[in-house]
Motif scaffolding. Structure first.
Motif, mmCIF file in Angstrom:
data_model
loop_
_atom_site.group_PDB
_atom_site.id
_atom_site.type_symbol
_atom_site.label_atom_id
_atom_site.label_comp_id
_atom_site.label_asym_id
_atom_site.label_seq_id
_atom_site.Cartn_x
_atom_site.Cartn_y
_atom_site.Cartn_z
ATOM 1 N N MET A 74 35.669 8.245 -38.971
ATOM 2 C CA MET A 74 37.276 8.494 -39.134
ATOM 3 C C MET A 74 37.720 9.340 -37.921
ATOM 4 S SD MET A 74 39.765 9.497 -42.249
ATOM 5 C CE MET A 74 39.275 8.171 -43.215
ATOM 6 N N PHE A 75 37.206 10.410 -37.800
ATOM 7 C CA PHE A 75 37.440 11.484 -36.763
ATOM 8 C C PHE A 75 37.310 10.803 -35.366
ATOM 9 C CE2 PHE A 75 37.097 15.312 -34.119
ATOM 10 C CZ PHE A 75 37.949 16.309 -34.812
ATOM 11 N N LYS A 76 36.187 10.172 -35.024
ATOM 12 C CA LYS A 76 35.876 9.706 -34.030
ATOM 13 C C LYS A 76 37.132 8.773 -33.483
ATOM 14 C CE LYS A 76 32.470 6.893 -31.504
ATOM 15 N NZ LYS A 76 33.676 5.713 -31.104
ATOM 16 N N GLU A 77 37.361 7.842 -34.401
ATOM 17 C CA GLU A 77 38.276 6.631 -34.110
ATOM 18 C C GLU A 77 39.637 7.077 -33.726
ATOM 19 O OE1 GLU A 77 37.131 3.857 -32.926
ATOM 20 O OE2 GLU A 77 35.140 4.489 -33.535
ATOM 21 N N TYR A 78 40.159 7.824 -34.896
ATOM 22 C CA TYR A 78 41.495 8.505 -34.515
ATOM 23 C C TYR A 78 41.443 9.272 -33.421
ATOM 24 C CZ TYR A 78 43.954 7.155 -39.179
ATOM 25 O OH TYR A 78 44.120 6.281 -40.218
ATOM 26 N N PHE A 79 40.799 10.038 -32.871
ATOM 27 C CA PHE A 79 41.020 10.769 -31.780
ATOM 28 C C PHE A 79 40.200 10.370 -30.548
ATOM 29 C CE2 PHE A 79 41.512 13.923 -35.189
ATOM 30 C CZ PHE A 79 42.614 14.726 -34.661
ATOM 31 N N SER A 80 39.867 8.901 -30.703
ATOM 32 C CA SER A 80 39.351 8.021 -29.348
ATOM 33 C C SER A 80 38.354 8.906 -28.594
ATOM 34 C CB SER A 80 40.581 7.913 -28.540
ATOM 35 O OG SER A 80 41.540 6.864 -29.415
ATOM 36 N N LEU A 81 37.170 9.245 -29.331
ATOM 37 C CA LEU A 81 36.315 10.027 -28.911
ATOM 38 C C LEU A 81 34.899 9.200 -28.595
ATOM 39 C CD1 LEU A 81 36.433 13.203 -31.053
ATOM 40 C CD2 LEU A 81 37.536 12.903 -28.956
ATOM 41 N N THR A 82 33.950 9.654 -27.663
ATOM 42 C CA THR A 82 32.731 9.284 -27.541
ATOM 43 C C THR A 82 31.743 9.634 -28.616
ATOM 44 O OG1 THR A 82 32.044 11.024 -26.285
ATOM 45 C CG2 THR A 82 33.125 9.013 -25.395
ATOM 46 N N LEU A 83 30.532 9.198 -28.953
ATOM 47 C CA LEU A 83 29.684 9.734 -30.045
ATOM 48 C C LEU A 83 29.331 11.022 -29.578
ATOM 49 C CD1 LEU A 83 27.399 6.648 -30.592
ATOM 50 C CD2 LEU A 83 28.733 7.905 -32.410
#
Length: 429
Positions: A391-400
Motif C-alpha cells: 500500500m505504501f509503495k504503490e501510493y507513493f510510487s516507490l521502487t522496492l
C-alpha cells in the motif's frame, strides 16, 4: 520435537499466505494440522479450536464492532476531515510535519490502519503539492502515527485481542500505550524522515485550501467524538486508581470496561451528530462489515493459540526460556518479530505468538507490558509479505529499494523503540 512441529506449521502457514490463501482459512488449517501432528486426539483438536475461537472473541468482538462503528461514523460525518483542517490551520505550513503527525494520532485512534491511510493520503498529496515538499516528507509522519496506534493502542484489533488473551487491563494498556506512542511517533515520524529526505527549495504559500468546510461538523464536535472512547476509558482507569471505595469504585469500574466505554461513545456520537438516525445506523453497519474478515482472522488466530496451549508447546517454550535468563518481555518481542517477518500480518503474528508467550506471564511480569511488547514485535521489518508494504509503495510510487529504505526502516524503528520503551516502563512501574 514439538517445537519443530510448530515450526513446520508456521512454514506451512507462511506458504499458504504467500499463495494468497485467506489468513483465516490458513490459520484454521494449520491449527488443526499442528494439533494432529503434536499427537492430540481428534476430539481434543476440535475442542481446542472451538474453545480458542470462543475465548478469543467472547471478550473482544463487541469492542471491535463498536470501535468500527465509531470510526465509520467519524469518517462519514466529516469529523476526520475537520480535524485535519483545524490542525493544519493551527500549526501552519512551517510545522506541517507536526500537524500531520498529530492528525494521524487523532484519526488513527478511532480508525483502523487501512481506513486511516485512505482518509489521510489525499491530504498528504494536497500538502505536498501546495508546499513543494516531497510526498514522503509529509507521508512518513502520517504512516508512523497510524502504525503506532495500530500496534499499541486499543481499540485496534491486536491490543484488544491480546488484552483478552493475557487477562490484561485494557485501560492500563491504553495509558502505557500512550506513553510509548507519542515519543516513538515523534522520533520515527519527525526526525527519521528529516534524516533520510532532503527538503526541496520551496516557496511556502500563506494559505492551504482544505476544500469546502460548510457541510463539516464543528471543530469542537469533531474532536469530542474522535477522542471520546479514549477519554472514557482513561477516566475510568484513572478514577479507579484514585477512588477510595464505593460507590465511585463501582462507577469507574463500569465505565472503564472497553465495551461499556465504546457503547457510551457510539450512543453519544449518534445523538450529537447532525445526521438522520438511519444514516448513522447505515454507517454503523458498514463499519462492522469492513472488519468482518479481521474478526474472523482473530478468531482463527485464537484457535491456533489454544492448540499451542493445550498441546503443551507454550509450557515447553517457557521451560526452555527459563535457563536463558532473558527478560520475558524481550523474548515475547523476539518471538513475535520473527513471526511478523515470516507471516507478514501484524495481527496474525501477534495472535500466533500469544500461545507461546502466555506461559511467560508469571508473577512479577506485567500482562499489560507483555501486550505492548508483543505489539512492538508485530511491527518489526514489514516487507513484501505485508499488505501495508505494498500500500505504501504503490501510493507513493516507490521502487522496492525505496520502500525498504523508508517504510520498512520506519516500521523497524517503531518496533525497536517500542521494545526499549516497554523495558523502561518495566523498571518504572
Amino acid at each position: 520435537m514439538s517445537l519443530l512441529i510448530v515450526l513446520l506449521g508456521i512454514i506451512i502457514l507462511f506458504i499458504l499466505i504467500l499463495k494468497k490463501w485467506s489468513p483465516m482459512i490458513a490459520l484454521l488449517v494449520v491449527s488443526m494440522l499442528t494439533g494432529l501432528l503434536l499427537g492430540m486426539p481428534v476430539a481434543k483438536v476440535t475442542a481446542s479450536v472451538t474453545n480458542g475461537i470462543g475465548s478469543t472473541l467472547g471478550g473482544m468482538v463487541m469492542v471491535l464492532a463498536l470501535g468500527a462503528m465509531m470510526g465509520k461514523m467519524i469518517e462519514d460525518s466529516g469529523a476526520a476531515r475537520k480535524i485535519v483542517a483545524v490542525l493544519m490551520q493551527t500549526f501552519g505550513l512551517k510545522n506541517i510535519q507536526w500537524a500531520v503527525l498529530l492528525t494521524g494520532l487523532l484519526v488513527g485512534i478511532p480508525l483502523f490502519y487501512n481506513a486511516g491511510f485512505v482518509v489521510l493520503i489525499p491530504l498528504v498529496f494536497a500538502i505536498a503539492a501546495a508546499t513543494g515538499l516531497p510526498k514522503l516528507y509529509i507521508g512518513i509522519p502520517m504512516a508512523t502515527a497510524l502504525s503506532v496506534t495500530h500496534g499499541f493502542l486499543p481499540p485496534h484489533p491486536g491490543p484488544v485481542a491480546l488484552s483478552v488473551l493475557f487477562h490484561a487491563n485494557i485501560g492500563k494498556i491504553l495509558l502505557y500505550g500512550l506513553c510509548l506512542s507519542v515519543p516513538i511517533a515523534i522520533i520515527a515520524g519527525i526526525f527519521f524522515p528529516r534524516l533520510i529526505i532532503k527538503k526541496n527549495s520551496i516557496q511556502l504559500k500563506e494559505n492551504l485550501d482544505f476544500g469546502t468546510e460548510e457541510a463539516l461538523p464543528s471543530a469542537s464536535k469533531s474532536f469530542f467524538v474522535a477522542l471520546l472512547p479514549v477519554v472514557v476509558i482513561a477516566a475510568g482507569t484513572i478514577g479507579l486508581a484514585l477512588s477510595a471505595g464505593p460507590p465511585f469504585e463501582t462507577f469507574f469500574t463500569f465505565i472503564s470496561d472497553p465495551t461499556v466505554a465504546l457503547l457510551i461513545a457510539v450512543i453519544l456520537t449518534i445523538l450529537i451528530q447532525d445526521v438522520p438516525l438511519q444514516k448513522a445506523m447505515d454507517s454503523c453497519t458498514e463499519g462492522v462489515k469492513s472488519i468482518a474478515m479481521i474478526i474472523l482472522i482473530i478468531a482463527a488466530g485464537g484457535a491456533f493459540k489454544q492448540i499451542l496451549i493445550d498441546s503443551g508447546v507454550g509450557a515447553t517454550v517457557a521451560a526452555m526460556a527459563a535457563p536463558i535468563k532473558l527478560s520475558p518481555l524481550f523474548l515475547a518481542w523476539l518471538l513475535t518479530a520473527v513471526l511478523r517477518v515470516t507471516l507478514g500480518s501484524a495481527t496474525v503474528a501477534a495472535l500466533t505468538a500469544s500461545g507461546m508467550v502466555i506461559p511467560l506471564i508469571v508473577p512479577g511480569v506485567s500482562a499489560e507490558l507483555m501486550v505492548l511488547s508483543v505489539g512492538a514485535g508485530s511491527l518489526m521489518f514489514s516487507h513484501v509479505n505485508d499488505t501495508g508494504f505494498w500500500m505504501f509503495k504503490e501510493y507513493f510510487s516507490l521502487t522496492l529499494k525505496q520502500t525498504f529504505l523508508t517504510w520498512t526502516a520506519m516500521e523497524s524503528l517503531v518496533s525497536i523503540l517500542g521494545l526499549l520503551g516497554v523495558m523502561l516502563l518495566s523498571l518504572l512501574i
